[in-house]
Design an enzyme around this catalytic site. Structure first.
Site, PDB file in Angstrom:
ATOM      1  N   SER A 135       0.860  -1.174   0.000  1.00  0.00           N
ATOM      2  CA  SER A 135       0.000   0.000   0.000  1.00  0.00           C
ATOM      3  C   SER A 135       0.900   1.229   0.000  1.00  0.00           C
ATOM      4  O   SER A 135       1.605   1.484   0.972  1.00  0.00           O
ATOM      5  CB  SER A 135      -0.898  -0.022   1.249  1.00  0.00           C
ATOM      6  OG  SER A 135      -1.603   1.189   1.371  1.00  0.00           O
ATOM      7  N   LYS A 161      -1.273  -1.017  -4.310  1.00  0.00           N
ATOM      8  CA  LYS A 161      -2.405  -0.136  -4.017  1.00  0.00           C
ATOM      9  C   LYS A 161      -1.835   1.263  -3.851  1.00  0.00           C
ATOM     10  O   LYS A 161      -0.813   1.434  -3.190  1.00  0.00           O
ATOM     11  CB  LYS A 161      -3.079  -0.632  -2.730  1.00  0.00           C
ATOM     12  CG  LYS A 161      -3.964   0.366  -2.005  1.00  0.00           C
ATOM     13  CD  LYS A 161      -4.779  -0.343  -0.930  1.00  0.00           C
ATOM     14  CE  LYS A 161      -4.804   0.431   0.372  1.00  0.00           C
ATOM     15  NZ  LYS A 161      -5.564  -0.284   1.428  1.00  0.00           N
ATOM     16  N   LYS A 163      -2.766   5.266  -2.638  1.00  0.00           N
ATOM     17  CA  LYS A 163      -3.722   6.122  -1.940  1.00  0.00           C
ATOM     18  C   LYS A 163      -4.096   7.282  -2.852  1.00  0.00           C
ATOM     19  O   LYS A 163      -3.236   7.820  -3.563  1.00  0.00           O
ATOM     20  CB  LYS A 163      -3.092   6.651  -0.642  1.00  0.00           C
ATOM     21  CG  LYS A 163      -2.797   5.566   0.378  1.00  0.00           C
ATOM     22  CD  LYS A 163      -4.080   5.009   0.976  1.00  0.00           C
ATOM     23  CE  LYS A 163      -3.769   4.096   2.166  1.00  0.00           C
ATOM     24  NZ  LYS A 163      -5.027   3.570   2.770  1.00  0.00           N
ATOM     25  N   ASP A 188      -7.156   3.515  -3.068  1.00  0.00           N
ATOM     26  CA  ASP A 188      -7.852   3.626  -1.773  1.00  0.00           C
ATOM     27  C   ASP A 188      -7.993   5.099  -1.413  1.00  0.00           C
ATOM     28  O   ASP A 188      -6.995   5.804  -1.237  1.00  0.00           O
ATOM     29  CB  ASP A 188      -7.039   2.889  -0.694  1.00  0.00           C
ATOM     30  CG  ASP A 188      -7.758   2.847   0.659  1.00  0.00           C
ATOM     31  OD1 ASP A 188      -8.878   3.388   0.764  1.00  0.00           O
ATOM     32  OD2 ASP A 188      -7.185   2.271   1.607  1.00  0.00           O
ATOM     33  N   GLU A 213     -11.210   1.402  -3.417  1.00  0.00           N
ATOM     34  CA  GLU A 213     -11.491   1.159  -1.998  1.00  0.00           C
ATOM     35  C   GLU A 213     -12.027   2.419  -1.322  1.00  0.00           C
ATOM     36  O   GLU A 213     -11.445   3.498  -1.440  1.00  0.00           O
ATOM     37  CB  GLU A 213     -10.190   0.688  -1.321  1.00  0.00           C
ATOM     38  CG  GLU A 213     -10.345   0.277   0.128  1.00  0.00           C
ATOM     39  CD  GLU A 213      -9.022  -0.249   0.718  1.00  0.00           C
ATOM     40  OE1 GLU A 213      -8.091  -0.565  -0.063  1.00  0.00           O
ATOM     41  OE2 GLU A 213      -8.916  -0.328   1.951  1.00  0.00           O
ATOM     42  N   ASP A 238     -13.867  -0.650   3.225  1.00  0.00           N
ATOM     43  CA  ASP A 238     -12.944  -0.852   4.348  1.00  0.00           C
ATOM     44  C   ASP A 238     -13.614  -0.227   5.578  1.00  0.00           C
ATOM     45  O   ASP A 238     -14.362  -0.898   6.315  1.00  0.00           O
ATOM     46  CB  ASP A 238     -11.593  -0.194   3.998  1.00  0.00           C
ATOM     47  CG  ASP A 238     -10.582  -0.190   5.133  1.00  0.00           C
ATOM     48  OD1 ASP A 238     -10.907  -0.642   6.246  1.00  0.00           O
ATOM     49  OD2 ASP A 238      -9.437   0.286   4.932  1.00  0.00           O
ATOM     50  N   LYS A 262     -10.375  -6.428   8.143  1.00  0.00           N
ATOM     51  CA  LYS A 262      -9.357  -6.094   9.154  1.00  0.00           C
ATOM     52  C   LYS A 262      -9.937  -6.476  10.504  1.00  0.00           C
ATOM     53  O   LYS A 262     -10.978  -5.938  10.900  1.00  0.00           O
ATOM     54  CB  LYS A 262      -9.087  -4.585   9.189  1.00  0.00           C
ATOM     55  CG  LYS A 262      -8.338  -4.008   8.011  1.00  0.00           C
ATOM     56  CD  LYS A 262      -8.157  -2.506   8.197  1.00  0.00           C
ATOM     57  CE  LYS A 262      -7.485  -1.900   6.973  1.00  0.00           C
ATOM     58  NZ  LYS A 262      -7.558  -0.421   6.979  1.00  0.00           N
ATOM     59  N   GLY A 290      -4.446  -4.018   6.182  1.00  0.00           N
ATOM     60  CA  GLY A 290      -3.393  -3.827   7.177  1.00  0.00           C
ATOM     61  C   GLY A 290      -3.464  -2.431   7.754  1.00  0.00           C
ATOM     62  O   GLY A 290      -4.129  -1.552   7.195  1.00  0.00           O
TER      63      GLY A 290
HETATM   64  O1  OSB Z   1      -7.033   2.230   4.597  1.00  0.00           O
HETATM   65  O2  OSB Z   1      -6.115   0.381   4.327  1.00  0.00           O
HETATM   66  C1  OSB Z   1      -6.115   1.479   4.861  1.00  0.00           C
HETATM   67  C2  OSB Z   1      -2.959   2.011   6.957  1.00  0.00           C
HETATM   68  C3  OSB Z   1      -3.494   2.601   8.072  1.00  0.00           C
HETATM   69  C4  OSB Z   1      -4.842   2.844   8.122  1.00  0.00           C
HETATM   70  C5  OSB Z   1      -5.668   2.497   7.057  1.00  0.00           C
HETATM   71  C6  OSB Z   1      -5.137   1.884   5.930  1.00  0.00           C
HETATM   72  C7  OSB Z   1      -3.752   1.668   5.860  1.00  0.00           C
HETATM   73  C8  OSB Z   1      -3.074   1.091   4.714  1.00  0.00           C
HETATM   74  C9  OSB Z   1      -1.727   0.439   4.943  1.00  0.00           C
HETATM   75  O3  OSB Z   1      -3.493   1.173   3.579  1.00  0.00           O
HETATM   76  C10 OSB Z   1      -1.776  -1.052   4.837  1.00  0.00           C
HETATM   77  C11 OSB Z   1      -0.519  -1.672   5.391  1.00  0.00           C
HETATM   78  O4  OSB Z   1       0.449  -1.792   4.651  1.00  0.00           O
HETATM   79  O5  OSB Z   1      -0.499  -2.050   6.574  1.00  0.00           O
HETATM   80 MG    MG Z   2      -8.342   1.201   3.280  1.00  0.00          MG
END
Ligand code: OSB
Ligand code: MG
Length: 368
Positions: A135, A161, A163, A188, A213, A238, A262, A290
């Site tokens: 991510s 992924k 952001k 995302d 996402e 999510d 999660k 994650g």
């Molecule tokens: O939205 O998935 C998310 C990290 C912290 C809070 C929300 C998210 C994330 C990530 C990182 O996208 C995922 C990871 O590598 O742990």
């Molecule tokens: Mg997310």
């Protein structure tokens, strides 16, 4: 088992590089690690609440408060045999899923150590290694983003992924797609759009993305339904999915076609498994999200992702993607096939390095 005493550690760990999302940027990551003792064993859990209420209303401070004043007193010295029983003891507290999930994880670690079984075994995992992706946070420019993605692709990540947020969306995704025309890619938004301005995302539909996402607000299943009607690309939820009931309702109203699972957001591994089972029975693809976990939470995520319904790569990257130094003796590394091995030893299958735990601890609370 009976948990007789317990320590809560508020940790702050430096990240290797800043992680930026639509809700903010961090260079250090906070969490609560829970150390739970029975008469002769110790188990660990991780509560992924962050310092700020950007992703969720929960923060490290609310989690410490809810654990110390409500959840821990409700479970200490009680004979508890299953995660379902543990959840019943915690059910009087509304919400605060991350606090609950941290405690449940420590319970599973203890249970596995008592039974001599790994978490993956106890949950019914079917894989020894799981497919993972990375991510990638918001970068200063689309050009820089492509460079960062390139670095991860060269390390062997086969799913990326990125952001996005309003103004940093279509162009970013187009640039990555131009550089890697067949890379499994997803975006995302972490709730940064509204039904009105999300129409600016329509060009994403031509990029062959795995999913979009959480474009809209957490408490907005219905507008996600309206948005999904406008897109070929599956919407993945999510933040919105905080219970098995909301997962069922989101699927019933076609608010999403993929779910990011999660355990922290859902109040525990047991709830995560419930949603996994629901989605498996309806052939809805799921993947393990994650939250920049330490080795403790990462071990738990890997075990969860070994269940049969996790058909898409998880946001479970190698330890060295996040931290120079972790709190577990074990670190997780990426295999050549973009997988990470599921821990096999009893419980979570990781050992805490006491010096590292102490080093990153800001405050410690011992209960009783
Ligand atoms: O939205 O998935 C998310 C990290 C912290 C809070 C929300 C998210 C994330 C990530 C990182 O996208 C995922 C990871 O590598 O742990
Ligand atoms: Mg997310």
């Amino acid at each position: 088992m009976k948990i007789t005493h317990l320590n809560l550690y508020h940790l702050r760990m430096p990240l290797k590089s800043a992680f930026a999302t639509s809700f903010g940027s961090i260079t250090t990551r906070d969490c609560v690690v829970i150390e739970a003792f029975t008469d002769d064993m110790v188990g660990y859990g991780e509560c992924p609440a962050d310092r700020d209420p950007g992703y969720s209303y929960e923060t490290v401070s609310t989690a410490l408060h809810i654990l110390e004043d409500f959840l821990v007193p409700a479970v200490l010295d009680k004979e508890i045999k299953t995660a379902e029983q543990l959840q019943q003891h915690m059910a009087f507290t509304r919400g605060h899923n991350m606090a609950k999930a941290g405690l449940e994880m420590a319970f599973w670690d203890l249970l596995g150590k008592i039974r001599g079984q790994s978490l993956a075994q106890m949950l019914g995992g079917v894989r020894l290694k799981v497919e993972v992706g990375v991510s990638v946070g918001l970068q200063e420019s689309p050009r820089r983003l492509v460079e960062v993605v390139q670095g991860y692709v060269e390390q062997g990540y086969r799913r990326v992924k990125i952001k996005i947020k309003p103004g940093r969306d279509v162009e970013d995704a187009f640039e990555v797609r131009k550089a890697y025309d067949d890379l499994p890619l997803q975006v995302d938004a972490n709730s940064a759009f509204t039904l009105e301005n999300a129409t600016s995302l329509l060009p994403l539909d031509d990029l062959g993305l795995l999913m979009i996402e959480q474009p809209l607000a957490e408490d907005d299943l219905w507008d996600h339904h309206k948005l999904q009607k406008q897109f070929q690309t599956p919407i993945c939820l999510d933040e919105s999915i905080t219970s098995p009931r909301l997962a069922r309702q989101a699927l019933e109203m076609d608010a999403c076609r993929v779910i990011n699972i999660k355990a922290g957001r859902l109040g525990g591994i047991s709830q995560a498994v419930t949603i996994h089972n629901l989605c498996l029975s309806q052939e809805v693809p799921v993947w393990c999200g994650g939250m920049l976990e330490t080795g403790v939470g990462r071990a738990s995520n890997l075990a969860l992702a070994s269940l049969p319904g996790f058909s898409l790569p998880g946001d479970i990257s190698a330890t060295d993607r996040y931290y120079h130094k972790d709190i577990t003796r074990e670190s997780f590394s990426l295999n050549e096939d973009s997988t990470i091995d599921v821990p096999t030893r009893a419980g979570l299958g990781v050992n805490i390095e006491p010096e590292a735990l102490k080093h990153f601890t800001i405050t410690q609370i011992s209960l009783p």
